[in-house]
Design an enzyme around this catalytic site. Structure first.
Site, PDB file in Angstrom:
ATOM      1  CG  ASP A  44      -1.789   1.178   1.368  1.00 26.18           C
ATOM      2  OD1 ASP A  44      -1.902   1.929   0.382  1.00 26.18           O
ATOM      3  OD2 ASP A  44      -2.387   1.367   2.447  1.00 26.18           O
ATOM      4  CG  ASP A  76      -2.316   7.049   1.295  1.00 20.39           C
ATOM      5  OD1 ASP A  76      -2.468   7.980   0.481  1.00 20.39           O
ATOM      6  OD2 ASP A  76      -3.183   6.692   2.108  1.00 20.39           O
ATOM      7  CG  ASP A 122       0.191   1.294   6.005  1.00 17.69           C
ATOM      8  OD1 ASP A 122       0.790   0.750   6.955  1.00 17.69           O
ATOM      9  OD2 ASP A 122      -0.939   1.789   6.114  1.00 17.69           O
TER      10      ASP A 122
END
Lengths: 459, 335
Positions: free
Chosen positions: B94, B96, B278
């Site tokens: 992930d 972001d 993440d």
């Protein structure tokens, strides 16, 4: 030519010995051939008869004792066990390996300290035996055994996933290309020849892969197979009645390990400070690192479970009972080795963990009461709601998370202060900070005097 | 971005624009074994443990509820309604845009823009190159999540992996470990003298991955970052001498920085590499992730599978129709 069975107890030749030549009814009898091999082993210490195992059971116990001494005895003398490193011992060693594995599988839980100690001893014996061979012999044998283990010139890294997952081998130390770990010289040259303009590609292979990586892979694969072998026996144990000799050996192993561990486990932490040795003692909250202080103050939803169950449980238990875990790696300690009647665990460690769980938002046990069982399991007492000696060893006593792992699992807790410099584990922070407090005379009274429960079995 | 979607816009999206065909095959393939979760009020997913027998039931639910956000488990369960009997789980990275530790744009904290979204795409492309080219993982899907990207991997070996293995692979792919520099001399007669290699002198394997990640980070520094282990003076010098890295002249770069301070950079960059992803998501085997095809109502963008990862433009493929209509209305009002 050295036989594979000298290093690989799972090779065909070794399995044939076990199937066709191992006789459980004579493992307690004096074996003159075994005594001869030991007596004629070069450099073997023969000054006392106790150095010579006369039968197979004694050899099995000596093999365990060798490992504990090798790891812990500062005056360890390799000549006391020289026979373990002569090729002629292979026949007996294979039998002893399989007998011990079965004894451990029947008597102890998977992941018990006895099992871990046996698996580690197998890794160490492979390493030391490789070191005792001539270079050409070593290379030939390594190639042969890797072939037996289905690892030849290249192998998909996923084939090694179990040993990577258990961190015995790091992915970053392997040379991986297109999903394959490169072990073979020709393969290395074929793939990377044009990458090294001003260096000999063959020499780079010797340095970056060469014997070292192959030997590491070999050792770890056999350790992995040993674990799987024990697990396999345990899964089938209800179907097969073990031979009485195996059960007797299991009892003797337990006795030997207990005696040896008591002899060598000082439960002292080696602190990264000049002359600093820290005795175990009551938990000193002032010495906790910021990440632990933040955990005790309470963690919000999302990170609660890992913070309490994985992070705080292992930290608090090791900080209180065995702060020297990382200084004495491989010591294979269980909670009751230090906290004999589990008083400290019940009166000091669990209350601290439960209080931190209550401080969470929302309180951890309110919506997830099962996490109490998970906490007990991380202390090594299985999936039960209370700690009890009867269940110890059903699960593993989790070692404290490293700073690196905290950063992955719980980055919100990692708020470094100046004490974190040069530290790679919160437990090291604690032992160092506690040592500094002691030096400054700021430790609470119970700790100033070195509250060591090793002999008393609790305080 | 485009601000929060109104209830009316969400209804319009799910009734008029959302289509079953937008669900990727890897989602519909074993749909009944996944858990769904929904956020109806914009306060986080609170409607959990939902299961749909087939995509059509999901279609009906989305059309009638028009949720603020929709999520699907990365895990497959024999009994997803109670999250029991875990069978396997996708392996996820992930990234972001709002959380990148080094961003070359001037976005406010918590905001994203075209530039940092572009940077996120470059980062996930680099990660996929390693996952695919180096580790040989198969069945990799890239999803634009609304404010960044999810790499969703359905490689069978990784789907059965435990958290520990996922963590080890994460560290390798991210470049989160300083590479080994000291190697024993293979000549037994010279065993006392080790070979030492700086990461940038070995153009293969993990050393190359780490070097590429560090170079990328350094080239995207703005000069106002706060990075553990790098003080303002060192940061200034990194920016001053980073032009050497354009030609991969690492020796000159290191020479100008100084060996001790260079060591600080290497350690700090390993941490930055880890913080770029993440990590909690990657090691989790039971997480729920935004459902591809659904609406990210906080920013009014669609979560979509990326077909061409080299030149994907979220502003071309992930903007719902109602956002364009908003603009048309604004234009009309201004006229």
């Amino acid at each position: 030519m050295v036989e594979s069975s000298f290093l690989n107890p799972f090779c065909d030749e070794a399995l044939n010995i076990v199937r066709n030549q191992a006789d459980l009814s004579i493992v307690f009898d004096v074996d003159s051939r075994l005594v001869d091999i030991i007596s004629f082993s070069p450099h073997q210490n023969l000054s006392d008869e106790s150095y010579i195992p006369e039968n197979i059971i004694n050899l099995a116990l000596k093999r365990i004792k060798w490992y504990i001494e090798r790891k812990n005895n500062k005056e360890y003398n390799s000549h006391d066990y020289a026979y373990l490193f002569v090729e002629d011992i292979s026949f007996y060693d294979v039998i002893v390996f399989h007998l011990t594995a079965q004894a451990i599988a029947y008597k102890f839980n998977f992941n018990s300290r006895e099992m871990r100690l046996f698996v580690q001893s197998q890794g160490q014996i492979i390493e030391d035996r490789l070191g005792s061979l001539m270079l050409s012999e070593k290379r030939e044998l390594t190639e042969d055994i890797l072939g037996e283990l289905m690892v030849s010139g290249t192998v998909e890294w996923t084939f090694l996933k179990d040993i990577i997952s258990s961190k015995k081998l790091s992915l970053t130390d392997l040379l991986i290309d297109n999903g394959e770990v490169i072990l073979d010289r020709d393969e290395f040259i074929y793939r990377f020849e044009d990458k090294f303009e001003d260096r000999s590609v063959s020499k780079m292979y010797d340095v970056l892969v060469g014997d070292n990586v192959k030997e590491e892979v070999l050792k770890n694969l056999i350790m992995q197979k040993t674990e799987e072998y024990i697990q396999n026996i345990q899964e089938k144990s209800h179907l097969i009645e073990p031979h009485p000799s195996i059960l007797t050996l299991a009892d003797e192993i337990e006795k030997t390990i207990d005696e040896e561990m008591t002899k060598y486990s000082t439960f002292y932490a080696n602190v990264n400070s000049p002359g600093g040795y820290m005795e175990i003692g009551k938990l000193v909250k002032e010495a906790f690192p910021p990440c632990i202080k933040n955990t005790i103050e309470g963690v919000s939803s999302g990170g609660r479970n890992d913070a309490i169950v994985l992070f705080l449980t292992s930290f608090a238990s090791y900080a209180r009972l065995y702060p020297g875990i990382f200084a004495n790696e491989g010591a294979n300690i269980k909670v009751s080795d230090i906290d004999k009647n589990l008083d400290i665990t019940e009166r000091e460690i669990l209350p601290l963990i439960f209080e931190a769980a209550d401080n969470c938002t929302p309180p951890l046990f309110e919506d997830q009461p099962q996490e109490k069982i998970n906490i007990i399991s991380k202390l090594g007492f299985g999936m039960h709601s209370e700690v009890s000696l009867e269940h110890e060893g059903e699960t593993k006593w989790y070692t404290p998370m490293s700073c690196e792992k905290v950063k992955i699992h719980l980055p919100q807790l990692c708020k470094k202060d100046k004490g974190c410099k040069g530290i790679n584990n919160p437990l090291s922070y604690y032992t160092r900070a506690k040592w500094n407090l002691k030096k400054e005379g700021k430790l609470p009274d119970s700790n100033q005097s070195g509250n060591n429960s090793n002999s008393s079995g609790g305080d | 971005m485009f601000g929060k979607s109104s209830v009316k816009e969400r209804k319009q999206f799910y009734r008029e624009e959302w289509n079953l065909k937008d669900l990727p095959d890897f989602i519909t393939d074993e749909l009944p074994r996944r858990e769904f979760g929904f956020d109806h009020y914009g306060r986080g997913p609170n409607d959990r443990y939902k299961v749909f027998k087939n995509p059509d039931f999901l279609r009906r639910f989305l059309k009638s509820k028009s949720p603020f956000a929709a999520y699907i488990s990365i895990a497959y369960y024999r009994n997803p309604r109670s999250r029991e009997d875990w069978q396997k789980a996708e392996y996820v990275f992930d990234v972001d845009a709002k959380d990148l530790p080094i961003r070359s744009c001037s976005c406010d904290e918590g905001e994203v823009c075209e530039e940092c979204l572009g940077q996120s795409l470059e980062i996930v492309n680099n990660l996929i190159d390693t996952l695919d080219g180096d580790l040989g993982l198969k069945n990799i899907h890239l999803i634009y999540s609304g404010r960044g990207y999810h790499i969703r991997i359905l490689d069978e070996d990784m789907m059965l992996a435990d958290s520990d293995l996922r963590g080890e692979v994460l560290k390798y792919v991210a470049g989160a470990t300083v590479p080994k520099s000291s190697y024993p001399n293979p000549d037994p007669s010279m065993a006392a003298s080790n070979f030492n290699f700086q990461h940038f002198t070995l153009p293969i394997g993990y050393h190359k991955i780490f070097t590429d990640r560090v170079k990328y980070n350094i080239q995207h520094l703005k000069g106002n970052e706060k990075i553990d282990g790098i003080n303002p003076k060192l940061l200034k010098d990194i920016i001053k001498f980073r032009h050497f890295l354009d030609e991969d002249a690492w020796g000159l770069f290191k020479g100008n920085i100084g060996p001790r301070r260079y060591n600080n950079i290497v350690n700090a960059m390993a941490n930055v590499n880890l913080a770029t992803i993440d990590a909690k998501v990657s090691i989790d085997i039971k997480r729920i992730l935004r459902l591809p095809s659904s609406l990210h109502s906080k920013v009014s963008m669609k979560c979509v599978e990326v077909e061409n990862r080299e030149n994907f433009d979220p502003f071309k493929y992930a903007v719902p129709k109602f956002v364009h209509e908003r603009k048309d209305e604004e234009v009309a009002v201004k006229k």
